[in-house]
Design a protein around this motif. Sequence first.
Motif, PDB file in Angstrom:
ATOM      1  N   ASP A 183      71.263 -84.011  26.833  1.00  0.00           N
ATOM      2  CA  ASP A 183      72.310 -84.940  27.240  1.00  0.00           C
ATOM      3  C   ASP A 183      72.104 -85.492  28.648  1.00  0.00           C
ATOM      4  OD1 ASP A 183      73.904 -85.002  24.896  1.00  0.00           O
ATOM      5  OD2 ASP A 183      74.667 -83.016  25.386  1.00  0.00           O
ATOM      6  N   LEU A 184      71.151 -84.914  29.402  1.00  0.00           N
ATOM      7  CA  LEU A 184      70.913 -85.437  30.742  1.00  0.00           C
ATOM      8  C   LEU A 184      70.346 -86.856  30.662  1.00  0.00           C
ATOM      9  CD1 LEU A 184      69.422 -82.564  32.916  1.00  0.00           C
ATOM     10  CD2 LEU A 184      71.680 -83.591  33.066  1.00  0.00           C
ATOM     11  N   PRO A 185      70.796 -87.733  31.545  1.00  0.00           N
ATOM     12  CA  PRO A 185      70.283 -89.115  31.532  1.00  0.00           C
ATOM     13  C   PRO A 185      68.940 -89.204  32.231  1.00  0.00           C
ATOM     14  CG  PRO A 185      71.859 -88.861  33.294  1.00  0.00           C
ATOM     15  CD  PRO A 185      71.823 -87.535  32.569  1.00  0.00           C
ATOM     16  N   ASP A 186      68.435 -90.426  32.330  1.00  0.00           N
ATOM     17  CA  ASP A 186      67.145 -90.635  32.988  1.00  0.00           C
ATOM     18  C   ASP A 186      67.224 -90.385  34.490  1.00  0.00           C
ATOM     19  OD1 ASP A 186      65.582 -91.712  30.661  1.00  0.00           O
ATOM     20  OD2 ASP A 186      67.196 -93.176  30.702  1.00  0.00           O
ATOM     21  N   LEU A 187      68.368 -90.714  35.085  1.00  0.00           N
ATOM     22  CA  LEU A 187      68.519 -90.573  36.541  1.00  0.00           C
ATOM     23  C   LEU A 187      69.869 -89.968  36.881  1.00  0.00           C
ATOM     24  CD1 LEU A 187      67.111 -94.015  36.869  1.00  0.00           C
ATOM     25  CD2 LEU A 187      66.598 -92.550  38.791  1.00  0.00           C
ATOM     26  N   ILE A 188      69.853 -89.144  37.915  1.00  0.00           N
ATOM     27  CA  ILE A 188      71.104 -88.689  38.520  1.00  0.00           C
ATOM     28  C   ILE A 188      71.018 -89.037  40.000  1.00  0.00           C
ATOM     29  CG2 ILE A 188      72.682 -86.792  38.971  1.00  0.00           C
ATOM     30  CD1 ILE A 188      71.429 -85.277  36.653  1.00  0.00           C
ATOM     31  N   LEU A 189      71.918 -89.893  40.426  1.00  0.00           N
ATOM     32  CA  LEU A 189      71.995 -90.277  41.834  1.00  0.00           C
ATOM     33  C   LEU A 189      73.199 -89.608  42.458  1.00  0.00           C
ATOM     34  CD1 LEU A 189      71.457 -94.141  41.443  1.00  0.00           C
ATOM     35  CD2 LEU A 189      69.709 -92.397  41.806  1.00  0.00           C
ATOM     36  N   VAL A 190      73.163 -89.443  43.761  1.00  0.00           N
ATOM     37  CA  VAL A 190      74.311 -88.916  44.487  1.00  0.00           C
ATOM     38  C   VAL A 190      74.520 -89.782  45.716  1.00  0.00           C
ATOM     39  CG1 VAL A 190      72.858 -87.264  45.753  1.00  0.00           C
ATOM     40  CG2 VAL A 190      75.320 -86.879  45.596  1.00  0.00           C
ATOM     41  N   ASP A 191      75.780 -90.063  46.002  1.00  0.00           N
ATOM     42  CA  ASP A 191      76.113 -90.819  47.214  1.00  0.00           C
ATOM     43  C   ASP A 191      76.711 -89.840  48.208  1.00  0.00           C
ATOM     44  OD1 ASP A 191      76.754 -92.600  49.147  1.00  0.00           O
ATOM     45  OD2 ASP A 191      77.903 -93.954  47.876  1.00  0.00           O
ATOM     46  N   LEU A 192      76.002 -89.614  49.298  1.00  0.00           N
ATOM     47  CA  LEU A 192      76.436 -88.676  50.327  1.00  0.00           C
ATOM     48  C   LEU A 192      77.239 -89.370  51.409  1.00  0.00           C
ATOM     49  CD1 LEU A 192      73.021 -86.792  50.651  1.00  0.00           C
ATOM     50  CD2 LEU A 192      75.034 -86.082  49.342  1.00  0.00           C
ATOM     51  N   ARG A 199      62.996 -83.762  40.856  1.00  0.00           N
ATOM     52  CA  ARG A 199      64.299 -83.112  40.888  1.00  0.00           C
ATOM     53  C   ARG A 199      64.464 -82.482  42.261  1.00  0.00           C
ATOM     54  NH1 ARG A 199      64.593 -78.699  36.372  1.00  0.00           N
ATOM     55  NH2 ARG A 199      66.452 -78.088  37.566  1.00  0.00           N
ATOM     56  N   ASP A 200      65.634 -82.631  42.834  1.00  0.00           N
ATOM     57  CA  ASP A 200      65.924 -82.111  44.167  1.00  0.00           C
ATOM     58  C   ASP A 200      66.897 -80.944  44.018  1.00  0.00           C
ATOM     59  OD1 ASP A 200      66.692 -81.640  46.805  1.00  0.00           O
ATOM     60  OD2 ASP A 200      66.493 -83.753  47.357  1.00  0.00           O
ATOM     61  N   ASP A 201      66.347 -79.756  43.771  1.00  0.00           N
ATOM     62  CA  ASP A 201      67.184 -78.579  43.545  1.00  0.00           C
ATOM     63  C   ASP A 201      67.954 -78.169  44.794  1.00  0.00           C
ATOM     64  OD1 ASP A 201      66.503 -78.275  40.852  1.00  0.00           O
ATOM     65  OD2 ASP A 201      64.679 -77.174  41.347  1.00  0.00           O
ATOM     66  N   SER A 202      67.352 -78.353  45.963  1.00  0.00           N
ATOM     67  CA  SER A 202      68.039 -77.940  47.197  1.00  0.00           C
ATOM     68  C   SER A 202      69.280 -78.789  47.430  1.00  0.00           C
ATOM     69  CB  SER A 202      67.083 -78.040  48.391  1.00  0.00           C
ATOM     70  OG  SER A 202      66.616 -79.377  48.558  1.00  0.00           O
ATOM     71  N   LEU A 203      69.174 -80.110  47.208  1.00  0.00           N
ATOM     72  CA  LEU A 203      70.335 -80.979  47.389  1.00  0.00           C
ATOM     73  C   LEU A 203      71.371 -80.698  46.306  1.00  0.00           C
ATOM     74  CD1 LEU A 203      71.819 -83.255  48.776  1.00  0.00           C
ATOM     75  CD2 LEU A 203      70.452 -84.897  47.481  1.00  0.00           C
ATOM     76  N   TRP A 239      67.668 -86.450  40.326  1.00  0.00           N
ATOM     77  CA  TRP A 239      66.916 -86.213  39.087  1.00  0.00           C
ATOM     78  C   TRP A 239      66.340 -87.528  38.585  1.00  0.00           C
ATOM     79  CZ3 TRP A 239      66.039 -82.114  35.598  1.00  0.00           C
ATOM     80  CH2 TRP A 239      65.736 -82.462  34.284  1.00  0.00           C
ATOM     81  N   LEU A 240      65.088 -87.469  38.200  1.00  0.00           N
ATOM     82  CA  LEU A 240      64.450 -88.636  37.582  1.00  0.00           C
ATOM     83  C   LEU A 240      63.501 -88.132  36.508  1.00  0.00           C
ATOM     84  CD1 LEU A 240      63.646 -91.608  37.305  1.00  0.00           C
ATOM     85  CD2 LEU A 240      62.092 -91.316  39.234  1.00  0.00           C
ATOM     86  N   SER A 241      63.717 -88.603  35.290  1.00  0.00           N
ATOM     87  CA  SER A 241      62.852 -88.196  34.182  1.00  0.00           C
ATOM     88  C   SER A 241      62.367 -89.418  33.431  1.00  0.00           C
ATOM     89  CB  SER A 241      63.594 -87.258  33.231  1.00  0.00           C
ATOM     90  OG  SER A 241      64.661 -87.949  32.580  1.00  0.00           O
TER      91      SER A 241
END
Length: 360
Positions: free
Chosen positions: A257-266, A240-244, A229-231
């Motif tokens: 409440d969502l932040p500017d970025l949501i990162l994920v470490d796979l 936004r990467d809905d599939s991931l 997510w990036l806003s």
Amino acid sequence: MTIALPPYVTRELVEERLPLVFPEGIPNRNWCVRQLAASTVFAMLYIGAVKDTGRYLGPIHVYRMTDEQAGMRDDKSRLQYGENVRKRNYLVPGERWYADNTREPIRDETLREGLVNIGAVFAREDLPTTSSNPRYALERDFAALFDPSMSGTALTTAISEFQTLHLSASTLARVALIRAGAVARETGVMVKFPNGETRRLAPGPSSVISKAVVETFAPNFLRNPAVLWLSESGNKVVSRDDSLAGAIGLEIEADKDLPDLILVDLGPTDTLIVFVEVVATDGPMSSRRQEALYRLTDVAGFDRAQVAFVTAYRDRSARGFRRTVSALAWGSFVWFASEPQNIVHLRDGRRKAPYLSECI
């Protein structure tokens, strides 16, 4: 043998060049570029107080200077002023530039915390701290930047070489970020995602920090990063990467409440979710927002040790950091784009920290 004086230069030229040598982002910049700093550098050049010449400046050389004295360009007048100004009976023609009580800001702000601290001025260490003898001289490469015969490409190159030699890596990074922000005001900010895709963000300082988070923070602190997510400000969703998100079981819906970025470490066995709030002026990762985001990951079945919270700032001197540091949540991390290899963990002794803390 008397060492030659530097070429005569006006205070106006010094005042014009100081902001070029010390651009936005320099620590205590105002103390290095204001007129009092120009007066101090001018006085050092005027009396020849340059390192290895044996001539030194004290605050009295600055606050007793006058327009009439400054207009005397011959070497004899310059040397006499430097040698005799501390004598009680020495008369300096004209009205002083400053009152005697200016000695403290000259000594403490312009010199000690400004020009000496940044490597532009040399301070003698062989004098007791209580000594009234002059102790300051310009570094030779700094003095050379005020040669009136130098201009154009030669001046730009000399300034760049001085900055590279004397400014710290974090200071140079801070300057680069500010310059990038200035360019971005015209063109926007292009961000390259870990998967190679690109997005253009709107102009503004927040976008410059967001770019640094995606392109620098993520590869430095995550093993196999992706952007969920990036806003931008105004809740405009850029990516936004809905599939991931669906693949890892996280449902993301636009929310205050969502932040500017949501990162994920796979990369690790247990996926790590990293919520990143970008702060140019306000809005850090507070305890209230931390709990709201925990509810999102609790529903998705993530252990709280798999969740990290980061507030990203331009640098430690930024106004946004000073304004919001007291609101930062315990257990969260703080990252500065100007010092990208470092990270601050506000450790919460009640909770197990996510493995991001291993990078400290």
